[in-house]
Each structure stands twice: as C-alpha cells, then as structure tokens.
Design a protein around this motif. Structure first.
Motif, PDB file in Angstrom:
ATOM      1  N   ASP A  31     -30.640 -14.360 -10.650  1.00  0.00           N
ATOM      2  CA  ASP A  31     -30.358 -13.383 -11.699  1.00  0.00           C
ATOM      3  C   ASP A  31     -31.575 -13.228 -12.600  1.00  0.00           C
ATOM      4  O   ASP A  31     -32.100 -14.208 -13.106  1.00  0.00           O
ATOM      5  N   ASP A  33     -31.410 -11.352 -15.363  1.00  0.00           N
ATOM      6  CA  ASP A  33     -30.888 -11.167 -16.718  1.00  0.00           C
ATOM      7  C   ASP A  33     -30.172 -12.421 -17.182  1.00  0.00           C
ATOM      8  O   ASP A  33     -29.863 -13.302 -16.390  1.00  0.00           O
ATOM      9  N   THR A  35     -27.217 -13.823 -17.621  1.00  0.00           N
ATOM     10  CA  THR A  35     -25.807 -13.714 -17.284  1.00  0.00           C
ATOM     11  C   THR A  35     -25.065 -14.935 -17.812  1.00  0.00           C
ATOM     12  O   THR A  35     -25.670 -15.883 -18.314  1.00  0.00           O
ATOM     13  N   ASP A  36     -23.756 -14.916 -17.660  1.00  0.00           N
ATOM     14  CA  ASP A  36     -22.951 -16.072 -18.075  1.00  0.00           C
ATOM     15  C   ASP A  36     -23.329 -17.319 -17.273  1.00  0.00           C
ATOM     16  O   ASP A  36     -23.331 -18.426 -17.802  1.00  0.00           O
TER      17      ASP A  36
END
Length: 60
Positions: A31, A33, A35-36
């Motif tokens: 990922d 970004d 993210t969670d």
C-alpha cells in the motif's frame, strides 16, 4: 546474564520487534497510502519498541 538483557533487550522483545518491522515493510510495499493496515502495522512496531532499550530501536 541479566545485565545483557537489560542492555540488549530480551530475545522475545527483539524477535517481536523484528516481526513487527517485517510486517510494516510488507504492508508498506503493498500500500502506498496510509491505510488502516499500515497504521496498525506502524502501531505494532511502536508497541514492540517499548520493550527494547533506546539504542536498539534504530534502523537495523
């Protein structure tokens, strides 16, 4: 032996920190970004670092 563990951290703490950093690297490659999953992996690294001496927390 207790002095070494105090200086270097316990083997379990070092292993937990290494695994958390590996997981963060895996998530970061997947990922781009925040993210969670990335935030959770980053928090796991932060939590694992609390059981290590300050000098062991740096890049390894």
């Amino acid at each position: 032996m207790k002095l070494f563990r105090k200086i270097a951290g316990t083997p379990e703490a070092r292993t937990a920190h290494r695994k958390a950093k590996d997981e963060l690297e895996r998530v970061s490659r997947r990922d781009r970004d925040e993210t969670d999953a990335y935030v959770a992996a980053n928090q796991a690294v932060i939590d694992a670092e609390q059981d290590l001496p300050r000098w062991r927390r740096g890049p390894s």
